[in-house]
Write a protein that holds these residues in place. Structure first.
Motif, PDB file in Angstrom:
ATOM      1  N   PHE A  66       0.775  -1.245   0.000  1.00 20.23           N
ATOM      2  CA  PHE A  66       0.000   0.000   0.000  1.00 20.23           C
ATOM      3  C   PHE A  66       0.803   1.291   0.000  1.00 20.23           C
ATOM      4  O   PHE A  66       0.231   2.370   0.002  1.00 20.23           O
ATOM      5  CB  PHE A  66      -0.976  -0.008   1.194  1.00 20.23           C
ATOM      6  N   SER A  67       2.141   1.201  -0.039  1.00 23.03           N
ATOM      7  CA  SER A  67       2.930   2.427   0.063  1.00 23.03           C
ATOM      8  C   SER A  67       2.742   3.393  -1.098  1.00 23.03           C
ATOM      9  O   SER A  67       2.872   4.590  -0.927  1.00 23.03           O
ATOM     10  CB  SER A  67       4.415   2.079   0.215  1.00 23.03           C
ATOM     11  N   SER A  68       2.374   2.861  -2.273  1.00 27.75           N
ATOM     12  CA  SER A  68       2.409   3.714  -3.467  1.00 27.75           C
ATOM     13  C   SER A  68       1.140   4.543  -3.689  1.00 27.75           C
ATOM     14  O   SER A  68       1.061   5.266  -4.662  1.00 27.75           O
ATOM     15  CB  SER A  68       2.661   2.835  -4.686  1.00 27.75           C
ATOM     16  N   PHE A  69       0.138   4.436  -2.812  1.00 28.38           N
ATOM     17  CA  PHE A  69      -1.137   5.127  -3.100  1.00 28.38           C
ATOM     18  C   PHE A  69      -1.247   6.505  -2.428  1.00 28.38           C
ATOM     19  O   PHE A  69      -0.572   6.780  -1.442  1.00 28.38           O
ATOM     20  CB  PHE A  69      -2.311   4.255  -2.653  1.00 28.38           C
ATOM     21  N   LYS A  84      -3.925   2.191  12.269  1.00 28.52           N
ATOM     22  CA  LYS A  84      -3.565   3.559  12.651  1.00 28.52           C
ATOM     23  C   LYS A  84      -2.837   3.571  13.986  1.00 28.52           C
ATOM     24  O   LYS A  84      -1.994   4.439  14.238  1.00 28.52           O
ATOM     25  CB  LYS A  84      -4.816   4.442  12.714  1.00 28.52           C
ATOM     26  N   GLU A  85      -3.172   2.625  14.856  1.00 21.44           N
ATOM     27  CA  GLU A  85      -2.519   2.611  16.162  1.00 21.44           C
ATOM     28  C   GLU A  85      -1.285   1.718  16.216  1.00 21.44           C
ATOM     29  O   GLU A  85      -0.405   1.931  17.046  1.00 21.44           O
ATOM     30  CB  GLU A  85      -3.528   2.174  17.242  1.00 21.44           C
ATOM     31  N   HIS A  86      -1.245   0.712  15.363  1.00 25.79           N
ATOM     32  CA  HIS A  86      -0.193  -0.293  15.576  1.00 25.79           C
ATOM     33  C   HIS A  86       0.660  -0.632  14.361  1.00 25.79           C
ATOM     34  O   HIS A  86       1.487  -1.541  14.436  1.00 25.79           O
ATOM     35  CB  HIS A  86      -0.814  -1.584  16.125  1.00 25.79           C
ATOM     36  N   LEU A  87       0.469   0.029  13.224  1.00 32.11           N
ATOM     37  CA  LEU A  87       1.304  -0.314  12.073  1.00 32.11           C
ATOM     38  C   LEU A  87       2.704   0.273  12.251  1.00 32.11           C
ATOM     39  O   LEU A  87       2.897   1.483  12.163  1.00 32.11           O
ATOM     40  CB  LEU A  87       0.689   0.197  10.761  1.00 32.11           C
ATOM     41  N   HIS A  88       3.646  -0.598  12.535  1.00 30.97           N
ATOM     42  CA  HIS A  88       5.046  -0.199  12.694  1.00 30.97           C
ATOM     43  C   HIS A  88       5.899  -1.284  12.064  1.00 30.97           C
ATOM     44  O   HIS A  88       5.517  -2.447  12.056  1.00 30.97           O
ATOM     45  CB  HIS A  88       5.424  -0.065  14.175  1.00 30.97           C
ATOM     46  N   LEU A  89       7.059  -0.900  11.553  1.00 32.66           N
ATOM     47  CA  LEU A  89       7.988  -1.904  11.039  1.00 32.66           C
ATOM     48  C   LEU A  89       9.382  -1.320  11.164  1.00 32.66           C
ATOM     49  O   LEU A  89       9.651  -0.237  10.629  1.00 32.66           O
ATOM     50  CB  LEU A  89       7.666  -2.220   9.567  1.00 32.66           C
ATOM     51  N   HIS A  92      11.369   0.829   8.584  1.00 32.25           N
ATOM     52  CA  HIS A  92      10.420   1.442   7.633  1.00 32.25           C
ATOM     53  C   HIS A  92       9.491   2.417   8.342  1.00 32.25           C
ATOM     54  O   HIS A  92       8.303   2.515   8.024  1.00 32.25           O
ATOM     55  CB  HIS A  92       9.600   0.361   6.929  1.00 32.25           C
ATOM     56  N   ASP A  93      10.036   3.145   9.305  1.00 31.88           N
ATOM     57  CA  ASP A  93       9.222   4.050  10.118  1.00 31.88           C
ATOM     58  C   ASP A  93       8.472   5.084   9.282  1.00 31.88           C
ATOM     59  O   ASP A  93       7.296   5.344   9.504  1.00 31.88           O
ATOM     60  CB  ASP A  93      10.106   4.796  11.136  1.00 31.88           C
ATOM     61  N   GLN A  94       9.191   5.671   8.318  1.00 31.18           N
ATOM     62  CA  GLN A  94       8.586   6.729   7.512  1.00 31.18           C
ATOM     63  C   GLN A  94       7.405   6.199   6.690  1.00 31.18           C
ATOM     64  O   GLN A  94       6.346   6.801   6.668  1.00 31.18           O
ATOM     65  CB  GLN A  94       9.631   7.352   6.573  1.00 31.18           C
ATOM     66  N   GLN A  95       7.639   5.044   6.055  1.00 29.10           N
ATOM     67  CA  GLN A  95       6.569   4.455   5.235  1.00 29.10           C
ATOM     68  C   GLN A  95       5.354   4.100   6.085  1.00 29.10           C
ATOM     69  O   GLN A  95       4.219   4.338   5.690  1.00 29.10           O
ATOM     70  CB  GLN A  95       7.086   3.187   4.540  1.00 29.10           C
ATOM     71  N   ALA A  96       5.634   3.528   7.261  1.00 35.44           N
ATOM     72  CA  ALA A  96       4.536   3.129   8.132  1.00 35.44           C
ATOM     73  C   ALA A  96       3.745   4.356   8.573  1.00 35.44           C
ATOM     74  O   ALA A  96       2.516   4.374   8.560  1.00 35.44           O
ATOM     75  CB  ALA A  96       5.074   2.377   9.346  1.00 35.44           C
ATOM     76  N   LYS A  97       4.471   5.410   8.920  1.00 30.49           N
ATOM     77  CA  LYS A  97       3.822   6.638   9.373  1.00 30.49           C
ATOM     78  C   LYS A  97       2.965   7.226   8.242  1.00 30.49           C
ATOM     79  O   LYS A  97       1.818   7.626   8.460  1.00 30.49           O
ATOM     80  CB  LYS A  97       4.890   7.642   9.805  1.00 30.49           C
ATOM     81  N   ARG A 100      -0.180   5.266   7.908  1.00 28.49           N
ATOM     82  CA  ARG A 100      -1.131   5.526   8.997  1.00 28.49           C
ATOM     83  C   ARG A 100      -1.888   6.826   8.759  1.00 28.49           C
ATOM     84  O   ARG A 100      -3.049   6.967   9.109  1.00 28.49           O
ATOM     85  CB  ARG A 100      -0.396   5.590  10.352  1.00 28.49           C
ATOM     86  N   GLU A 101      -1.215   7.774   8.105  1.00 24.91           N
ATOM     87  CA  GLU A 101      -1.850   9.080   7.888  1.00 24.91           C
ATOM     88  C   GLU A 101      -2.770   9.128   6.674  1.00 24.91           C
ATOM     89  O   GLU A 101      -3.686   9.945   6.612  1.00 24.91           O
ATOM     90  CB  GLU A 101      -0.772  10.167   7.772  1.00 24.91           C
ATOM     91  N   LYS A 102      -2.524   8.271   5.687  1.00 22.37           N
ATOM     92  CA  LYS A 102      -3.386   8.344   4.495  1.00 22.37           C
ATOM     93  C   LYS A 102      -4.407   7.201   4.432  1.00 22.37           C
ATOM     94  O   LYS A 102      -5.014   6.950   3.411  1.00 22.37           O
ATOM     95  CB  LYS A 102      -2.529   8.421   3.225  1.00 22.37           C
ATOM     96  N   LEU A 103      -4.559   6.536   5.559  1.00 24.46           N
ATOM     97  CA  LEU A 103      -5.491   5.414   5.637  1.00 24.46           C
ATOM     98  C   LEU A 103      -6.847   5.894   6.179  1.00 24.46           C
ATOM     99  O   LEU A 103      -6.895   6.583   7.198  1.00 24.46           O
ATOM    100  CB  LEU A 103      -4.892   4.359   6.576  1.00 24.46           C
TER     101      LEU A 103
END
Lengths: 246, 455, 195
Positions: A66-69, A84-89, A92-97, A100-103
């Motif tokens: 989902f990173s490319s959308f 939104k609360e728990h997606l972390h990797l 890949h902090d920046q991508q995860a953040k 979370r913001e565009k979801l």
């Protein structure tokens, strides 16, 4: 605007019609919508059972898919809240953040991002709206009865645009249905009792359909309804919002 | 004490469905009264913010406030005792009783003494304490534990109380009138008050700046005991502190409204100095609280002011009853406090929730209860307090869900099994199926549909 | 190490970084156009009664006229210190049959019908609790809007004991049925004077 459609695992497997409705609804708004093939699950079933440490694989898959959308839209408040609360990797902090913001959950995407004011849908039935807790209290899709604050409801705003639909009042506007993930089997007795009580509220107030922003709640309620051979039906909100005049 | 896991005890409770409905409706009514009371104050959410901020500040400076409080309490002529744990708390009280050669004593509601099992401890020494809160007296006569921290006998119907009073207080058989039953208890307990040599009370708030403490009741039982007896022992956890008296202006506005929907309890009594000739003791108890203070994820559970609003709103509590939580403090707040006291014994409690979040919304001091339930689950799994079958299942689920090809295959098989051989899934070993049907399996998954129709 | 030191040490080690106390903004508190009317309304709702008097003399007249029928009645309003002295250290046994007590409240709270009185006004700490019926005398001028305001106007440790009393004693411990008259007074009447 490129939209990634996230269809949670149990919707994919058991309720494809809700997913089709969500897709068609977004396409009607003139959006480019894609369904990344390798998506599976948000990881919530493990995390809510205390196994969040096992969700790394799910998180990696989600980020890859989902990173490319521009936006990611999902017809489930619960899965969205979990991510939104728990997606972390790690790494890949920046991508995860960014994810979370565009979801967005489907109804909040329609009211807050697309700011739609009308729909061509028609659904001439008496409908009870079940407030799924994670969407309501987690994503604040509507005001909560516990708080002293002005009322609002994103799902109700959309349902009001549907021709013929009559929204019935409920005695307990936002009580949990008792699904609760693995709670539904580990605490089977309480879970079912909560579900039965929710259903009586809808029945007492004359509902023909129960709708919600989450199919997990509805799957649980449907399980009880079918066992009781009730004529009351469940339907995901996307299917109502996409329902065409006959 | 724990006889069953929460789920089993809840199942037993629900077997009497009519009674479960009554329990649920009664507590929902209390929740509604709370809503009305909160809506009566435009500044409600602001008050919750302030209360949370005051408690957070107090916890961040707790050792200093404890020292200051003791210093001021001593100046006021209060005897201060410190107890590391429940046993020491009980021993201190026992010692005071022995030294005073006390035979007749009364106790008003104190969840701390319940947590420490004081009554059982003293009973083992041959000492009887009379509980004077009506609800607590009812359950004491029945040899039960309170099922709710504000409404101790809420699991009982008036017929049950009538039977108990008929047996112990000699009331008319079959007279179920609450007015009559309460009057009988009043007469019965008045003799104990008047004759009391020692009174034990809890503490709702302890004021660091003045060295005094506040006890709130509706019945007046704490005051009746404390002012009648020549020895008063007040018991408090270290988290009961607040910095200044003016902060009571925030907490007393929230407490009763959250608890029962009353604008304030009938009595909010401020004790600062013993009356002439009286001994006033204060027992300050840790019993795991300082450890909880060190757990960053869970420390703010110590903000709790024991209003029980989270009990009344909890859809699980209302349908499983307080005893299913097998601890002195039940309900959502109990489920985040008790694993700290005994992780193994209370490992079931954080799972006795759907994580709906209503508890956090009603909490007058804004404890993130449902988030802490989630976090306790993670801790309990890591510490090995969940059954190994669950671990195996989770590992299998994880494998499938993190591999798209496996997922597609498993999904297909799951749907095939559902469609062609419902008995494979629909059997009595699957708790889902006990009272619910499985979803009807569709012809194809969404991804199969998408493959054909979009691509 | 003593338990005290162990607790203080563990607490000091485990407490988080210091946070600030919030600022309590009195401007955001509820305002009553008529605090006396609000007080009266809430008091009645919580089971209390209220009688209005023009001034203190009227109250005095009313108390002395009251038919006491040989009941044990104690009035502290406008009494000589000496006449109350015997009650100061009276025990629960001696006070057990008190039927009615008149005490002076220092301050009333509009939002909840509570009245503050401290030990000096009580004569004996047991009086407001052990009596069957309680009358609190209050000056309407001393009614404030909220508990936040109340604590601005009292000193909680001025005497050894003080209490807010809101209505008669009550319980709902049996099936949530409200019963007035639990262990304390069966009735609470406020004599409110307006001079």
């Amino acid at each position: 605007m490129k939209i990634g459609l996230f269809i949670p695992c149990y919707i994919d497997q058991f309720y494809p019609k809700a997913a089709v409705a969500a897709l068609e609804l977004l396409e009607k708004m003139g959006l480019e919508v894609y369904f990344p093939k390798n998506q599976t699950c948000c990881g919530q079933p493990m995390a809510n059972s205390g196994f969040e440490h096992l969700t790394t694989g799910c998180n990696r898959l989600f980020i890859e898919n989902f990173s490319s959308f521009d936006y990611i839209v999902c017809p489930s408040g619960s899965c969205v809240m979990h991510l939104k609360e728990h997606l972390h990797l790690s790494g890949h902090d920046q991508q995860a953040k960014a994810i979370r913001e565009k979801l967005y959950e489907l109804t909040e995407f329609l009211t807050d991002i697309l700011e739609i004011n009308e729909l061509s849908a028609s659904f001439p039935f008496k409908v009870g709206l079940h407030q799924s807790c994670h969407g309501q209290r987690g994503l604040k899709l509507s005001q909560m009865t516990e708080l002293v604050a002005p009322a609002f409801s994103k799902p109700e705003k959309l349902l009001a645009m549907v021709k013929g639909l009559e929204l019935i009042p409920l005695n307990r506007k936002d009580e949990c249905c008792g699904f609760g993930g693995t709670f539904c089997v580990t605490e089977e007795a309480v879970s079912v009792k909560m579900g039965k009580d929710r259903l009586s509220d809808h029945l007492r107030n004359g509902a023909q359909y129960i709708t919600a922003t989450d199919l997990s709640c509805l799957m649980h309620l449907e399980g009880i309804l079918r066992r009781q051979k009730s004529s009351l039906k469940i339907i995901h909100i996307a299917e109502i919002l996409n329902h065409q005049p006959l | 004490m724990k006889a069953m896991e929460h789920a089993q005890a809840a199942e037993a409770f629900i077997r009497d469905e009519a009674r479960t409905d009554w329990h649920d409706e009664t507590l929902w009514f209390v929740r509604q009264k709370r809503d009305l009371a909160a809506q009566g104050l435009p500044e409600w959410e602001q008050l919750r913010d302030w209360a949370s901020g005051i408690k957070n500040h107090t916890l961040s400076n707790l050792s200093q406030y404890l020292a200051l409080f003791e210093e001021n309490a001593l100046k006021n002529g209060i005897k201060v005792h410190w107890a590391m744990d429940a046993v020491e708390h009980n021993q201190i009280i026992h010692q005071i009783i022995k030294e005073g050669k006390i035979c007749r004593m009364v106790k008003s509601k104190s969840m701390l003494t319940e947590e420490c099992h004081l009554n059982a401890y003293l009973a083992a020494q041959g000492i009887e304490v009379i509980d004077t809160d009506l609800g607590e007296r009812i359950v004491q006569l029945r040899k039960e534990a309170p099922s709710h921290i504000v409404l101790p006998a809420i699991h009982l119907k008036k017929e049950d109380v009538s039977d108990t009073f008929n047996e112990f207080l000699d009331t008319e058989k079959g007279n179920n009138d609450p007015q009559y039953l309460t009057e009988s208890a009043r007469q019965h307990l008045r003799d104990y008050f008047v004759g009391a040599e020692l009174a034990i009370t809890g503490v709702n708030f302890a004021i660091a700046e003045t060295g005094g403490f506040v006890v709130c009741t509706n019945e007046g039982n704490a005051d009746m005991g404390a002012h009648a007896a020549n020895i008063h022992i007040a018991c408090m956890g270290i988290e009961k502190l607040i910095p200044k008296a003016e902060h009571l202006g925030v907490f007393l506005r929230l407490l009763a409204r959250s608890a029962t929907g009353q604008p304030i309890t009938t009595y909010s009594s401020h004790f600062h100095r013993p009356r002439p000739g009286q001994q006033m003791h204060l027992v300050i108890v840790d019993n795991g609280r300082s450890r909880q203070l060190g757990r960053a994820d869970f420390r703010n559970s110590l903000k709790c002011i024991r209003c029980a609003a989270c009990f009344n709103t909890c859809p699980v509590y209302r349908r499983s009853g307080g005893h299913s939580y097998h601890t002195a403090v039940a309900g959502p707040i109990g489920s985040i406090l008790n694993p700290n006291i005994d992780m193994k014994a209370n490992a079931d409690l954080p799972f006795a929730s759907t994580l709906c979040g209503s508890c956090s919304n009603v909490c007058p001091v804004k404890i993130d209860i449902h988030e802490q339930l989630y976090k306790w689950r993670q801790v309990l799994v890591k510490e090995g307090h969940v059954p190994s079958s669950k671990k195996t299942g989770m590992a299998a689920m994880t494998l499938v869900l993190s591999k798209p090809t496996l997922y597609r295959l498993a999904g297909k098989m799951g749907r095939v099994a559902l469609k062609y051989a419902p008995f494979v899934v629909n059997n009595s070993l699957n708790p889902w199926y006990k009272q619910r049907d499985m979803p009807q399996a569709p012809e194809e998954s969404f991804r199969e549909w998408y493959q054909k129709n979009r691509k | 190490m003593s338990s005290k030191n162990r607790i203080l040490q563990a607490t000091a080690e485990n407490q988080p970084t210091l946070t600030q106390l919030p600022f309590i903004d009195f401007d955001s508190l509820i305002q009553y156009p008529d605090p006396v009317a609000a007080f009266e309304m809430v008091l009645k709702k919580i089971g209390g009664e209220i009688i209005h008097f023009k001034n203190e003399e009227e109250i005095l007249k009313s108390i002395s006229k009251a038919d006491q029928d040989g009941e044990f009645v104690l009035n502290t309003f406008r009494q000589q210190e000496g006449s109350l002295a015997p009650f100061k250290n009276a025990s629960a046994v001696e006070l057990a049959h008190l039927n009615r007590v008149y005490l002076c409240g220092a301050l009333g709270v509009a939002e909840n019908g509570a009245i503050w009185l401290d030990e000096n006004a009580m004569v004996n700490r047991l009086l407001p609790f052990i009596t069957q019926h309680l009358v609190l005398i209050l000056n309407a001028k001393n009614i404030v809007a909220t508990m936040n305001h109340a604590y601005q106007n009292i000193r909680v440790d001025e005497s050894g004991f003080g209490t807010f009393i809101a209505g008669p004693s009550k319980t709902a411990d049996i099936e949530q049925s409200l019963v007035i008259g639990a262990h304390g007074p069966r009735s609470l009447t406020v004599y409110l004077f307006h001079n």
